[in-house]
Design a protein around this motif. Sequence first.
Motif, mmCIF file in Angstrom:
data_model
loop_
_atom_site.group_PDB
_atom_site.id
_atom_site.type_symbol
_atom_site.label_atom_id
_atom_site.label_comp_id
_atom_site.label_asym_id
_atom_site.label_seq_id
_atom_site.Cartn_x
_atom_site.Cartn_y
_atom_site.Cartn_z
ATOM 1 N N ARG A 6 0.906 -1.198 0.060
ATOM 2 C CA ARG A 6 -0.120 -0.168 0.114
ATOM 3 C C ARG A 6 1.027 1.201 0.012
ATOM 4 O O ARG A 6 1.521 1.509 1.022
ATOM 5 N N GLU A 8 0.990 5.335 -0.350
ATOM 6 C CA GLU A 8 0.475 6.559 -0.362
ATOM 7 C C GLU A 8 1.291 7.592 -0.617
ATOM 8 O O GLU A 8 2.457 7.823 -0.308
ATOM 9 N N GLY A 40 -2.497 4.830 -3.421
ATOM 10 C CA GLY A 40 -3.383 6.023 -2.928
ATOM 11 C C GLY A 40 -2.824 7.374 -2.893
ATOM 12 O O GLY A 40 -1.680 7.533 -3.224
ATOM 13 N N ILE A 42 -2.911 11.292 -1.025
ATOM 14 C CA ILE A 42 -3.390 11.888 0.362
ATOM 15 C C ILE A 42 -2.953 13.292 -0.440
ATOM 16 O O ILE A 42 -1.703 13.606 -0.235
ATOM 17 N N PHE A 62 -6.425 10.729 9.436
ATOM 18 C CA PHE A 62 -5.203 10.625 8.729
ATOM 19 C C PHE A 62 -4.216 9.344 9.496
ATOM 20 O O PHE A 62 -3.635 8.870 8.538
ATOM 21 N N GLU A 64 -5.106 6.853 10.940
ATOM 22 C CA GLU A 64 -5.443 5.433 10.572
ATOM 23 C C GLU A 64 -4.921 5.151 9.004
ATOM 24 O O GLU A 64 -4.621 4.087 8.787
ATOM 25 N N ARG A 65 -5.063 6.078 8.140
ATOM 26 C CA ARG A 65 -4.557 5.880 6.869
ATOM 27 C C ARG A 65 -3.039 5.646 6.911
ATOM 28 O O ARG A 65 -2.662 4.988 5.784
ATOM 29 N N ALA A 69 -0.875 2.096 5.485
ATOM 30 C CA ALA A 69 -0.084 2.405 4.522
ATOM 31 C C ALA A 69 1.419 1.369 4.547
ATOM 32 O O ALA A 69 1.853 1.311 5.959
#
Length: 186
Positions: A6, A8, A40, A42, A62, A64-65, A69
């Motif tokens: 993942r 970001e 993703g 941001i 934020f 948690e995101r 990652a």
Amino acid sequence: MENPLRLEVIVASVRPQRFAPVVADWFLRAARADERFEVGVIDLIDIPLPTDLTETPEVRAFQERIAAADAFVAVTSEYNHGYPASLKTALDSVKREWRAKPIGFVSYGGLSGGLRAVEQLRQVVAEIHMVSIRETVSFHEAKRKFDADGETRDGAAIDAADRLLRQLAWWGTALRAARTSDPYPG
């Protein structure tokens, strides 16, 4: 890839009439073409992080995101030999969630191409226990490097993006495995 990382991509500039989307969109096309990553975005212009670092529902979302990652790339401009305040706020709004994760940089600006901002960022990310990827993509006189469709013929940048993604995948995979088998002691 069976279990992609993942990734970001953080778009740092929040200025009106910013050039960041052109650079970010170009890099995102390269990253999304790489099957090692699930990508993703941001964009800090869309995330209301308080500069006093107050914990709000937006900050928790934020965090948690960031926790979810495996790797990051910051697309950053250079302002007055430094990086945008919005990026510093984002880095400071999170703590443990950054740890033992790799971060790469795509910078742009005038003559320096944002490299002074990146050198400062390397110090900051080391302090929050991140691994800074050696390869950096840098666009000197960035507005001259992209055509009307947001494409570049800058061979050095194209090559650097490929190397950055390879290094990011290696570090992301190694650090994800390490965090899984033995949680980071930071």
